[in-house]
Scaffold this motif. Sequence first.
Motif, PDB file in Angstrom:
ATOM      1  N   GLU A  86      -2.859  -5.411  10.640  1.00 51.22           N
ATOM      2  CA  GLU A  86      -1.871  -4.772  10.970  1.00 51.22           C
ATOM      3  C   GLU A  86      -2.286  -3.092  11.267  1.00 51.22           C
ATOM      4  OE1 GLU A  86      -3.474  -6.881   8.611  1.00 51.22           O
ATOM      5  OE2 GLU A  86      -1.876  -8.409   7.529  1.00 51.22           O
ATOM      6  N   ARG A  87      -3.169  -2.274  11.361  1.00 49.86           N
ATOM      7  CA  ARG A  87      -3.513  -1.789  11.256  1.00 49.86           C
ATOM      8  C   ARG A  87      -2.475  -1.136  12.671  1.00 49.86           C
ATOM      9  NH1 ARG A  87      -5.643  -2.485  16.572  1.00 49.86           N
ATOM     10  NH2 ARG A  87      -7.438  -1.832  16.487  1.00 49.86           N
TER      11      ARG A  87
ATOM     12  N   MET B 121       1.021  -1.301   0.563  1.00 49.89           N
ATOM     13  CA  MET B 121      -0.083  -0.081  -0.176  1.00 49.89           C
ATOM     14  C   MET B 121       0.758   1.328  -0.089  1.00 49.89           C
ATOM     15  SD  MET B 121      -3.225  -1.307   0.173  1.00 49.89           S
ATOM     16  CE  MET B 121      -3.749  -2.303   0.669  1.00 49.89           C
TER      17      MET B 121
ATOM     18  N   LEU C  32      -7.680   4.496  11.671  1.00 49.80           N
ATOM     19  CA  LEU C  32      -6.658   3.534  12.555  1.00 49.80           C
ATOM     20  C   LEU C  32      -7.480   2.509  13.612  1.00 49.80           C
ATOM     21  CD1 LEU C  32      -3.163   4.383  11.960  1.00 49.80           C
ATOM     22  CD2 LEU C  32      -4.549   3.372  10.517  1.00 49.80           C
TER      23      LEU C  32
ATOM     24  N   GLU D  42       0.903   3.863   2.885  1.00 51.07           N
ATOM     25  CA  GLU D  42       1.066   2.987   3.940  1.00 51.07           C
ATOM     26  C   GLU D  42       3.149   3.331   4.379  1.00 51.07           C
ATOM     27  OE1 GLU D  42       1.525  -1.449   6.610  1.00 51.07           O
ATOM     28  OE2 GLU D  42      -0.005  -0.170   5.342  1.00 51.07           O
ATOM     29  N   ARG D  43       2.961   2.848   3.068  1.00 53.44           N
ATOM     30  CA  ARG D  43       4.490   2.834   3.082  1.00 53.44           C
ATOM     31  C   ARG D  43       5.695   4.356   2.942  1.00 53.44           C
ATOM     32  NH1 ARG D  43       4.846   0.441  -1.961  1.00 53.44           N
ATOM     33  NH2 ARG D  43       4.826   2.292  -3.523  1.00 53.44           N
TER      34      ARG D  43
ATOM     35  N   ALA E 132       1.024   0.439  12.482  1.00 55.65           N
ATOM     36  CA  ALA E 132       0.987   1.582  11.709  1.00 55.65           C
ATOM     37  C   ALA E 132       0.256   2.649  13.089  1.00 55.65           C
ATOM     38  CB  ALA E 132      -0.245   1.388  10.394  1.00 55.65           C
TER      39      ALA E 132
ATOM     40  N   PHE F 146       4.088   6.466   4.701  1.00 50.47           N
ATOM     41  CA  PHE F 146       4.413   7.099   6.514  1.00 50.47           C
ATOM     42  C   PHE F 146       5.697   5.972   6.611  1.00 50.47           C
ATOM     43  CE2 PHE F 146       0.307   7.878   6.058  1.00 50.47           C
ATOM     44  CZ  PHE F 146       0.169   9.899   6.766  1.00 50.47           C
ATOM     45  N   GLU F 147       5.453   5.046   6.282  1.00 49.20           N
ATOM     46  CA  GLU F 147       6.914   4.296   6.818  1.00 49.20           C
ATOM     47  C   GLU F 147       8.173   4.895   6.177  1.00 49.20           C
ATOM     48  OE1 GLU F 147       8.365   0.905   9.436  1.00 49.20           O
ATOM     49  OE2 GLU F 147       6.778   1.875   9.282  1.00 49.20           O
TER      50      GLU F 147
ATOM     51  N   TYR G 196      -8.504  -6.181  10.580  1.00 45.55           N
ATOM     52  CA  TYR G 196      -7.104  -5.107   9.491  1.00 45.55           C
ATOM     53  C   TYR G 196      -6.383  -5.160  10.841  1.00 45.55           C
ATOM     54  CZ  TYR G 196      -3.556  -2.809   6.716  1.00 45.55           C
ATOM     55  OH  TYR G 196      -2.743  -2.538   6.162  1.00 45.55           O
TER      56      TYR G 196
END
Length: 308
Positions: free
Chosen positions: A94-95, A1, A84, A4-5, A98, A7-8, A92
């Motif tokens: 994985e949230r 995504m 989130l 998300e990438r 994050a 922000f990472e 979800y």
Amino acid sequence: MQVERLFEIVFILLHKEKVTAKWLAEKFEVSTRTIYRDLDTLSSAGIPIYTNKGNGGGISILEGFKLEKTFLSEAEQNDILFGLQCLGATGYKERSQALNKLGQLFRREDYHWIQVDFTPWGDQGNVENNFNVLRYSIIHRQVVAFDYYSGVGEKTRRCIWPYRLVFKGKAWYVEGYCLLRKAIRLFKLTRIRQIEQGEESFLLEVLEEKMREVKPQPEIGEQGDCIAITLWVSKALAYRIYDEFEVEQVKLLADGNFEVNIDYIEYPEEDWFYNYLLSFGKEIEVKSPESVRVRLKEKIEAMLRHYC
């Protein structure tokens, strides 16, 4: 995504002095060209990112830069953290990572103030598992197969092209193209069992074309004739009136009780509807049509025979 990438990447740059495009590409399993496109996107959004070539070069961010003050307002931060949190209600998982990272990034400690959970009480993980498999299938455009129990207890094996997950009327549904019925259908997640991820894929463009061709129908068993119905409801159940009916359907009577006129489009004449009427107990009376009064009386008499 990509979001998300992005922000990472910002998070990494804020906590590391310098990294290389190759290192980022390997971490996110993308090409260095994709990383450079991401950096251009971040720069366009106002993130002060610098790249230096040669020995000792790399990618860095302006020293002293703080995301919470220059990129997102406090209201925007709250919206992201709230979004989130709500993702957790969809299963979800994985949230969580994050959410924790963004909470640290924004230097916030108050992001756990809400919990949203759409799963029913007593659920043993069935709905959550169905949701996760379907979410993956939708994102990766893969066929999914499952056993489905209709509203009349009929079990069939279905294969569908899943289009989207829908939360409506206090329940989760998956909307997609059913290969058995050759039509768009809505399936209730609580009625799905033995779900399996298929290997076959489908084209989103083909599915969207089918979505435009026909309105989706609930997969709830044989559908009866649609009816219009008028109800008398006791004022003792006023708390249910405005939770379950539209304001335009409700008329307050002089004695404090209610008259409810239900549009025929919303309530097809099926067993589940009579069971719904019975849930009001003695505080409800069907005024019309007569056919519904007769059918409801038969059901009540059948119930009484269990206690005679």
